[in-house]
Design a protein around this motif. Structure first.
Motif, PDB file in Angstrom:
ATOM      1  N   LEU A 125     -72.231 -36.258  30.542  1.00 16.40           N
ATOM      2  CA  LEU A 125     -71.597 -35.202  31.344  1.00 16.40           C
ATOM      3  C   LEU A 125     -70.431 -35.772  32.153  1.00 16.40           C
ATOM      4  CD1 LEU A 125     -74.639 -33.121  32.681  1.00 16.40           C
ATOM      5  CD2 LEU A 125     -72.930 -32.427  30.998  1.00 16.40           C
ATOM      6  N   TYR A 126     -70.576 -37.003  32.597  1.00 21.58           N
ATOM      7  CA  TYR A 126     -69.485 -37.648  33.345  1.00 21.58           C
ATOM      8  C   TYR A 126     -68.231 -37.752  32.475  1.00 21.58           C
ATOM      9  CZ  TYR A 126     -66.988 -41.093  36.198  1.00 21.58           C
ATOM     10  OH  TYR A 126     -66.039 -41.752  36.953  1.00 21.58           O
ATOM     11  N   THR A 127     -68.437 -38.164  31.228  1.00 23.89           N
ATOM     12  CA  THR A 127     -67.271 -38.292  30.341  1.00 23.89           C
ATOM     13  C   THR A 127     -66.685 -36.924  29.993  1.00 23.89           C
ATOM     14  OG1 THR A 127     -68.677 -38.290  28.358  1.00 23.89           O
ATOM     15  CG2 THR A 127     -68.143 -40.427  29.336  1.00 23.89           C
ATOM     16  N   VAL A 128     -67.529 -35.884  29.988  1.00 23.20           N
ATOM     17  CA  VAL A 128     -67.031 -34.529  29.714  1.00 23.20           C
ATOM     18  C   VAL A 128     -66.188 -34.031  30.877  1.00 23.20           C
ATOM     19  CG1 VAL A 128     -67.697 -32.122  29.362  1.00 23.20           C
ATOM     20  CG2 VAL A 128     -68.919 -33.937  28.143  1.00 23.20           C
ATOM     21  N   LEU A 129     -66.727 -34.131  32.094  1.00 23.65           N
ATOM     22  CA  LEU A 129     -66.018 -33.596  33.254  1.00 23.65           C
ATOM     23  C   LEU A 129     -64.765 -34.402  33.582  1.00 23.65           C
ATOM     24  CD1 LEU A 129     -68.572 -31.823  33.607  1.00 23.65           C
ATOM     25  CD2 LEU A 129     -68.311 -32.135  36.064  1.00 23.65           C
ATOM     26  N   TYR A 130     -64.817 -35.734  33.338  1.00 22.68           N
ATOM     27  CA  TYR A 130     -63.642 -36.562  33.630  1.00 22.68           C
ATOM     28  C   TYR A 130     -62.768 -36.763  32.395  1.00 22.68           C
ATOM     29  CZ  TYR A 130     -65.197 -37.674  38.354  1.00 22.68           C
ATOM     30  OH  TYR A 130     -65.538 -37.594  39.688  1.00 22.68           O
ATOM     31  N   GLN A 131     -63.107 -36.035  31.317  1.00 22.76           N
ATOM     32  CA  GLN A 131     -62.305 -36.054  30.090  1.00 22.76           C
ATOM     33  C   GLN A 131     -62.046 -37.482  29.602  1.00 22.76           C
ATOM     34  OE1 GLN A 131     -58.782 -33.762  30.966  1.00 22.76           O
ATOM     35  NE2 GLN A 131     -59.888 -31.822  30.957  1.00 22.76           N
ATOM     36  N   VAL A 132     -63.102 -38.282  29.579  1.00 17.45           N
ATOM     37  CA  VAL A 132     -63.010 -39.661  29.100  1.00 17.45           C
ATOM     38  C   VAL A 132     -63.005 -39.644  27.570  1.00 17.45           C
ATOM     39  CG1 VAL A 132     -64.133 -41.917  29.062  1.00 17.45           C
ATOM     40  CG2 VAL A 132     -64.201 -40.510  31.146  1.00 17.45           C
ATOM     41  N   ASP A 133     -62.069 -40.299  26.998  1.00 18.29           N
ATOM     42  CA  ASP A 133     -61.915 -40.333  25.531  1.00 18.29           C
ATOM     43  C   ASP A 133     -62.897 -41.345  24.950  1.00 18.29           C
ATOM     44  OD1 ASP A 133     -61.167 -40.117  22.943  1.00 18.29           O
ATOM     45  OD2 ASP A 133     -59.112 -40.853  23.231  1.00 18.29           O
ATOM     46  N   GLY A 134     -63.846 -40.862  24.172  1.00 20.16           N
ATOM     47  CA  GLY A 134     -64.841 -41.747  23.574  1.00 20.16           C
ATOM     48  C   GLY A 134     -64.462 -42.240  22.197  1.00 20.16           C
ATOM     49  N   ARG A 135     -63.300 -41.830  21.704  1.00 23.70           N
ATOM     50  CA  ARG A 135     -62.904 -42.248  20.348  1.00 23.70           C
ATOM     51  C   ARG A 135     -62.652 -43.743  20.271  1.00 23.70           C
ATOM     52  NH1 ARG A 135     -58.185 -37.984  19.284  1.00 23.70           N
ATOM     53  NH2 ARG A 135     -57.851 -38.539  21.486  1.00 23.70           N
ATOM     54  N   SER A 136     -62.256 -44.353  21.393  1.00 24.04           N
ATOM     55  CA  SER A 136     -62.024 -45.798  21.386  1.00 24.04           C
ATOM     56  C   SER A 136     -63.297 -46.560  21.048  1.00 24.04           C
ATOM     57  CB  SER A 136     -61.495 -46.245  22.760  1.00 24.04           C
ATOM     58  OG  SER A 136     -62.422 -45.913  23.783  1.00 24.04           O
ATOM     59  N   LEU A 137     -64.446 -45.959  21.365  1.00 25.33           N
ATOM     60  CA  LEU A 137     -65.703 -46.616  21.017  1.00 25.33           C
ATOM     61  C   LEU A 137     -65.872 -46.702  19.507  1.00 25.33           C
ATOM     62  CD1 LEU A 137     -68.128 -44.927  23.595  1.00 25.33           C
ATOM     63  CD2 LEU A 137     -67.317 -47.288  23.626  1.00 25.33           C
ATOM     64  N   GLU A 138     -65.461 -45.631  18.829  1.00 28.41           N
ATOM     65  CA  GLU A 138     -65.570 -45.613  17.378  1.00 28.41           C
ATOM     66  C   GLU A 138     -64.662 -46.654  16.754  1.00 28.41           C
ATOM     67  OE1 GLU A 138     -65.556 -42.274  13.801  1.00 28.41           O
ATOM     68  OE2 GLU A 138     -65.158 -41.695  15.896  1.00 28.41           O
ATOM     69  N   LYS A 139     -63.464 -46.798  17.313  1.00 32.88           N
ATOM     70  CA  LYS A 139     -62.539 -47.803  16.818  1.00 32.88           C
ATOM     71  C   LYS A 139     -63.083 -49.207  17.016  1.00 32.88           C
ATOM     72  CE  LYS A 139     -58.474 -44.892  17.712  1.00 32.88           C
ATOM     73  NZ  LYS A 139     -57.223 -44.751  18.522  1.00 32.88           N
TER      74      LYS A 139
END
Length: 1008
Positions: free
Chosen positions: A989-1003
């Protein structure tokens, strides 16, 4: 300095444990008083209209009245005044004084035959020590004498406040005459009555002034013995006199019909109830009483036995012993769990903090006068798991800092300084979760309110000791750790890597993950329909009780005969230790958590004690079957102890003016109840109508003979129960003098028309048939119930074991509510479901306040709105674990379980606060939001899981507690699921509300 304080806390706690008050239940006042008025000879409806109605209208003017209930019986009015639950206890004495004034003001409006109304504001006193005194081969009078001796001696024991004796038959002096003999001597029995009244009345002859003194004048001593009554001279109008003993038999007897009787293990006896002084240690009181009784048994003659019926000291001693065992188990659980997760040293360090916190809690409880009892002991056990939370955070932080190479002295204080404020805020939030309970004005809330007090004390102390004692003692438990690289290396194992991988997947697919979480939450809410809801669970005792009713109008002699036979048969059942049976009414209120009916001549009460607690569930069905087969005309209820706030589990209450209409409405409701297999013990609180014999008085026939309706009534009374004409006092004992004839009416009611009727001044008598036209039999109600000055009737039923009141009521609620009500009539639900609703409403009344205070604290901690929003978004998720636990275990959700759910929410918020604070700390140290979020979740994994595991396992002792097992299940399952939610859903939820990009994790994963 710190060592000295810790030793003081340790030894002070031991001293406090020995000195603190120990009780069975919390001492809460029942905010009610009764107004009892005797109106001899009046029917129930005459009592209702001429006495009850008059007093109710006066009492309604009293301030802070919640409701007024009343029952009018033939010759007796009982009004119960219930005060609003929001009224503070110290105000009650003033309200009772006002009540007495209102009643006193209304006395002038009562009919001339009504006695003085008695206001009783201590009828709800609990006599937690109840003895049965039996006397083999001794007379009842001797039994009374020895019981009074025992009572006087035990009242002198330190800690005993008040006593009550039950089962005593009222001794009388009967004057029995022969109508034929007095008629032959031309002696009017009313002359005997007048002579007795003259010789027993209090007379004020005034005083005379002698010089400077005022000297009172006396008229000699009143008659005080049978011999003096026998020697009394009866003057006759024609001159001459007769010695009373020559024309009538004067003898000692007992009032007929008797009001009450008691048997213990098939022996006639009396019960002696003792109440204790407020806040004392009843275990110590029990020791003093045991010593005194041992002395008394040596002085009492053989055959006089003092038996325990209900003994609170033993039960408290057992409860406290179980508490100490649970405390030792909890400490052991913490050590074992933390030893495997964090090492033996960490386990010992954190466990020592738990011990200091418990000891400190006992010291504060002693200081504020809060005793150990059922609720406060459960609160300490409930708190045990939560008490280590703060210490785990600090100890884990110290260990991680040492492993990451931080200077030893700095490592011991770094975590405490860093987490002091967030942990304080989180602890405050956990405490505030229980605030609605403390502020609940309902009786159930007041009974459980000490739970909040204990929690606020213990959790506050746990924070203090975590900030001081844990860092201070860490140097003795942690050897110097060698540097092992960066902070993240401490989490390089399969468990942490697995958790990290799952968390990263959730962040990469945060929208899908959030949607799945929402669907699971909705499913949990839907599944709540499978949860069984109850108000309060029954308490596991090696005792239960039976309420036994014959139809209204039954003779107490018939009830007493049944009592003796039933008692004999129950004693033959395997596993029964003792049976205490009372006729007329219950022996005493010996336990706060049991139903206390008013009784009556058709009522009996049995207290059955078993050899073991486990045997109760087997004996109850056996007794129910026995009573059904052998006493089909009786109505009975076999009940276990529990929160008894109503007469029945389910009650449909109808109010309106006409008794016939009310009875018809109740009959319709009872038919619906009877059609439901899960409903049992169907009845109503007006019961059946009873017969009344009415000689039709003829004014035309009586007046020429100089006779009145009053003469007829007095003559019939003399021939039936006997007419009280005075009293003799022997010491502090009053013996009524009763005038009666030797006529035996027996079963032939036609003989009533032959009863001789005497006028006040007549020389002879005439048969009743000469002044009464006919003898009619009428039917009438002996019980007329009212609520707030309106007639009311309740159709009642209980539930079959294994089913809840809410579940059963839901099956026929629509049918009952569909009953057509005439104009002026209302219907509402009472009983356990209504009590549960009121308790829950009272509890949730202050929930918005608690949530508001939590929000203020959380916003103050984070100084933004997004993170508080994250925290409050996960609160509904607590429902997932709660439903899972209740459905899978089949546990009922009780009022105590709802309190546990509030505590669960507080724990989840606390964990979320510390986690989000960790994220903020990492960001301040220069990490990006994504890395800070993942690292914080990893660093909080062990403390959260360890705190949750210790709390879950610490709840295990409460699983066997019938009152708090719902609390344990709610917290254990709720926290198990809630911990996962905190560690995974909060970061997502933190990453949703703060719009944290999780795609870098996939990379980064692809680059590995």
């Amino acid at each position: 300095m710190i060592s000295t304080i810790l030793f003081a806390v340790l030894f002070g706690g031991i001293i406090a444990y020995n000195k603190i008050g120990k009780l069975e239940d919390a001492e809460i006042p029942i905010k009610a008083a009764t107004v009892v008025t005797v109106y001899p000879g009046a029917t129930a409806h005459e009592v209702e209209l001429e006495v009850t109605d008059v007093l109710e209208k006066a009492i309604q003017k009293l301030e802070n009245v919640d409701d007024i209930t009343s029952v009018s019986r033939p010759g007796l009015s009982i009004i119960t005044v219930n005060i609003q639950p929001t009224v503070k206890t110290p105000r009650l004495p003033q309200l009772w004084d006002h009540l007495r004034r209102k009643v006193n003001d209304a006395k002038g409006s009562l009919p001339s035959g009504a006695m003085e109304p008695i206001v009783n504001d201590d009828f709800a006193d609990v006599y937690g020590i109840l003895y049965a005194v039996t006397a083999d081969k001794y007379s009842h009078e001797e039994l009374i004498k020895y019981t009074e001796y025992v009572e006087r001696e035990l009242l002198g024991v330190d800690g005993v406040r008040r006593s009550q004796v039950f089962g005593e038959h009222t001794q009388t002096i009967d004057i029995v005459f022969s109508s034929e003999k007095l008629a032959g001597l031309s002696v009017n029995p009313m002359l005997i009555a007048a002579a007795i009244q003259n010789e027993t009345a209090i007379i004020n002859p005034g005083s005379v002034d002698v010089g400077k003194e005022s000297v009172r004048v006396g008229v000699g001593q009143k008659i005080t013995s049978v011999e003096e009554i026998e020697n009394l001279l009866i003057q006759v109008p024609d001159g001459g006199n007769f010695r009373l003993g020559d024309i009538a038999a004067v003898k000692r007897a007992y009032l007929e019909p008797k009001n009450e009787a008691l048997y213990y293990n098939d022996k006639p006896g009396l019960t002696l109830g003792l109440s204790n002084e407020s806040g004392i240690n009843v275990v110590k009181l029990g020791e003093r009483l045991d010593e005194k009784i041992t002395e008394l048994q040596k002085e009492l003659p053989a055959g006089i036995e003092i038996n325990r019926v209900y003994y609170q000291p033993d039960r408290v001693d057992k409860a406290v012993s179980n508490f100490m065992l649970n405390l030792a188990m909890s400490v052991g659980i913490v050590i074992v769990v933390l030893m495997f997760a964090m090492g033996l040293r960490s386990g010992l360090l954190i466990s020592s903090g738990l011990v200091f916190t418990i000891m400190g809690t006992l010291i504060v409880m002693l200081a504020i006068g809060l005793p150990l009892h059922r609720v406060s002991l459960a609160a300490i056990i409930l708190a045990m798991g939560m008490l280590v939370d703060n210490a785990i955070v600090v100890a884990d932080g110290i260990l991680v800092d040492l492993k990451s190479g931080m200077d030893r002295n700095k490592a011991f204080i770094h975590t405490a300084k860093k987490t002091a404020l967030p942990l304080l805020g989180a602890t405050a939030v956990a405490v505030l979760a229980f605030l609605p309970l403390r502020m609940s004005p309902n009786a159930a809330g007041e009974f459980l309110s000490s739970l909040f007090t204990v929690l606020i004390i213990s959790l506050s102390l746990s924070w203090i000791f975590a900030m001081i004692q844990t860092p201070f003692n860490a140097k003795y438990f942690y050897r110097k750790e060698r540097p092992k690289g960066e902070h993240a290396v401490a989490y390089n194992n399969k468990f942490y890597r697995g958790f990290e991988g799952f968390l990263k997947w959730g962040i990469r697919h945060k929208l899908i993950f959030t949607a799945i979480s929402f669907v699971v939450l909705v499913f949990a809410f839907w599944s709540f329909r499978f949860v069984k809801v109850d108000f309060m669970s029954k308490i596991d005792y090696d005792q239960f009780y039976i309420e036994y009713y014959l139809p209204q109008g039954s003779d107490i002699k018939t009830v007493e005969k049944d009592v003796q036979q039933i008692q004999q048969d129950i004693l033959k059942m395997d596993g029964v230790k003792s049976v205490t049976a009372s006729a007329g009414r219950p022996a005493a209120r010996y336990l706060l958590l049991r139903h206390m009916p008013t009784g009556g001549s058709n009522y009996a009460d049995f207290i059955v004690e078993t050899e073991t607690t486990d045997r109760v569930n087997g004996i109850i069905p056996e007794i129910q079957k026995y009573l059904n087969n052998n006493y089909p005309d009786a109505f009975f209820r076999v009940l276990e102890y529990g929160a008894a706030f109503s007469d029945a589990d389910i009650e449909a209450q109808f109010t309106g003016p006409d008794p016939a209409v009310l009875k018809d409405l109740a009959t319709q409701a009872k038919k619906i109840f009877l059609d439901e297999p899960t409903a049992t013990e169907v009845t109503d609180n007006w019961k059946n109508q009873t017969k009344k014999i009415v000689p039709e008085y003829s004014v035309e026939k009586a007046q020429p003979l100089g006779l009145t309706r009053s003469d007829m009534g007095n003559s019939i009374l003399v021939a039936t129960n006997g007419m009280p004409i005075g009293a003799v006092y022997q010491g502090d004992r009053m013996l009524p003098i009763v005038l009666r004839t030797d006529i035996k009416l027996g079963d032939n009611l036609e003989q009533l028309m032959s009863v001789p009727v005497w006028g006040q001044n007549s020389k002879g008598s005439v048969p009743l048939s000469q002044i009464a036209d006919t003898l009619k039999v009428k039917w009438d109600y002996e019980l007329v119930n009212r609520l707030n000055n309106q007639r009311s009737i309740r159709a009642q039923c209980n539930t079959v074991k294994g089913h809840t009141a809410a579940e059963v009521q839901a099956k026929f609620q629509q049918k009952v509510e569909a009953i057509e009500l005439p104009d002026g009539y209302k219907m509402n639900w009472e009983g356990a479901t209504a009590q549960s609703g009121e308790a829950n409403q009272a509890l949730f009344t202050f929930l918005p306040l608690a949530v508001g205070l939590m929000a203020i604290i959380i916003i103050g901690l984070f100084n933004n709105l997004k993170q508080p929003v994250i925290i409050f978004l996960i609160v509904p998720s607590a429902f997932i674990g709660v439903v899972l636990g209740l459905v899978t275990t089949g546990t009922f959700l009780t009022f105590a379980g709802i309190i546990g759910a509030l505590g669960l929410i507080g724990m989840m918020i606390k964990n979320a606060v510390v986690l989000l604070d960790e994220i903020n700390q990492n960001i301040r140290e220069g990490k990006d939001r994504l890395t800070a979020t993942i690292d914080s979740a990893l660093s909080r994994l062990r403390p959260v899981m360890m705190a949750s595991l210790t709390t879950i396992l610490g709840m295990a002792p409460l699983l066997g507690d019938s009152m708090f097992n719902s609390t344990a299940v709610v917290i254990m399952f709720g926290l198990a699921v809630g911990s996962i939610i905190t560690l995974v859903v909060v970061p997502v939820l933190y990453t949703v509300l703060y719009q944290v990009d999780g795609r870098s994790l996939e990379k980064s994963e692809n680059n590995k």
